[in-house]
Write an enzyme that holds these catalytic residues in place. Sequence first.
Site: not given
Length: 766
Positions: A586, A609
């Site tokens: 993430d 991310h």
Amino acid sequence: MASNFCLKIVFILNLIFVYTNADDKIFSVISYGAKADGVTDDSEVFLKAWMDACKWNGEATFFIPLGTYMIYGANFIGPCKGSLIVKIQGVIKASTNPKIFCKDSWISFEHLINLEIEGGGTLDGQGASAWKNPQCATRPYTIGLSSIQNAIVHDIHAINSKMFHFDVYNCNNVTLSHVNIIAPSDSPNTDGIHISTSSNIRVFDSNIGTGDDCISIFAGSQNVNISGVTCGPGHGISIGSLGNKPNEVVKDVHVKNCTLIATQNGMRIKTWASSNVGEATSISFEDIIMDKVNNPIIIDQHYCPSHTCSFQKSLVQIKDVIFNNIRGTSNSLVAVNFNCSSSLPCQKINLNDIKLITDNNAKPTIASCANAIGHATGIELPPIFILNLIFVCTNADDKIFSVISYGAKADGVTDDSEVFLKAWMDACKWNGEATFFIPLGTYMIYGANFNGPCKGSLIVKIQGVIKASTNPKIFCKGSWISFEYLNNLEIEGGGTLDGQGASAWGQSQCATRPYTIGLSSIQNAIVHDIHAINSKMFHFDVYNCNNVTLSHVNIIAPSDSPNTDGIHISTSSNIRVFDSNIGTGDDCISIFAGSQNVNISGVTCGPGHGISIGSLGNKPNEVVKDVHVKNCTLIATQNGMRIKTWASSNVGEATSISFEDIIMDKVNNPIIIDQHYCPSHTCSFQKSLVQIKDVTFNNIRGTSNSLVAVNFNCSSSLPCQKINLNDIKLITDNNAKPTIASCANAIGHATGIELPPSCLKPALES
């Protein structure tokens, strides 16, 4: 006028530019064919990538991504055209075959100027194959630095070297910081850092535990500064041995603010029993903590480990040596031992505030002196030059609380949570500086909440590996390890927190998966030199904190691990994150509502991310302001620099934000503002009410995996305001197609290089 016209032509006709003068380039060994299987020898591939990096006329990054690599041996030799960064994220292993490894060094860097070695990776010398093997006349060092001018080595792990871990020879202006070196206490000649014939060498903020000297400073070395080093196990920090050859000199060595734990020696100067003329001068040891050290302070001018020397008088002159504020516990009654030469006595030996007692102060320590001339001031424990006087030291400011002393099993199976909490409670009550110490070993912790307030300042020193439970009945809670309501906290030590997240990522048994470390209601803290891997949820959660720094942390989880943000910051101010490596499933760093004055620099992110602000707007009046991200590198991430708000949002604001000097390498969405964020794809997509303004993107460069390298998808109700772009240089990989920018409701201006051409609306046109 002509330049404006050309820019318009470029935007309209979509002409292709070739960007050939980039200053920086990444040379990944994977791109050159490295197998990264831990078996196949990747040496030749590494050398091919190195040669191309060495030829690059700019800043080249020689990149070893996550993975396990077998390297039989590699000599990385210059001179090179530009400056070089060696970024090691993976694990590099040496051969265990004596026919291959019998040589001086395993990996060497030679004849280079402006070198940086970093990345959070590990060099595994697999030394057990050589320590008791007589087949080698010479066992190899792990890393040899030879004839290097201007270098920094940081955030590197070296384990189980066959000989020295780092050998620094004939170098000038070299810094080693935040390195972690580990080998068994019985591994022969595995010095952590060996320095010889070198000047202007700095070693700081590192953890070293080996079978020999943690740091050894040999002939020809001068202007060596060591600070913030934790040493143990090992033979201590040593100067020498000198006198093996004529005119061996060491001078201007200064060791400060170090801790030695269960070492054979503390601060040592040694010369051969039968020696040539030489000198050791202008040396200081200051602010040193000893914990159960055998020989805390020692000068030995009759050094002879083979016990076969003729014991002639040493001709090495030792003078101008200061021991200041040396404190702690000695495993031997003789805590100070000056065994100097009768031919050339030690001169100008100065001691001040020496506070060395036996463990539990059961017996008084003593000093032993032969041919040592100098003076002592301040506290004298043991008494210097006058033996057998008994002093009791009851007001020491600092104390170490080791979980082993409290009964921790360190077997990786037994739950040591209660033991940890008992040690913590005593440390928390200590009215001074307390060190809550987790030594080398593997500990199973089901969960621990380390709560304050505490009486004094606290150092949490983690050298071992701490593992979380894989049982959902145990781990289903908000955080695994938490620190709450504390002032003046330091967490460090080079150890690893293993969340064993694979047991939770695909499970639906938990309403809440635990963070690895929760920092809650903390005032004034620094977290550094810590590894967090495979968290079940966020790795670090920083909530309701002020003045917290995270530096030199390494965070790793698979790219498909859900919600494993590296560092999640919310409702906090004055937060700094720098010089760290983060790769997760993430956001590498997520900055959430209520955060202000957040500064991020020197972070390498990938996989993941990206670095994200938001998402904002889930609740009313969510605000983020004064966030500044600088000098970061993103590699193969889903996003680069991102600001996101919910598609259907409440009133909020994101303002005073800057992203500067950022390198993108194969990033899907390098620059993105998304005010229609809805990962579930079930949102009503009303107009976002979060105002985004005063956002600067400056000197963003590299490669995009998508044609849309700049994407501003702003709210039609509250358009993004004052978006500033300067020197944006984003191209597709190999520059096959030109990148483009996409804008909706984005107002601002662009200056300098525009790759892709800007699509921002000027304020007057809005």
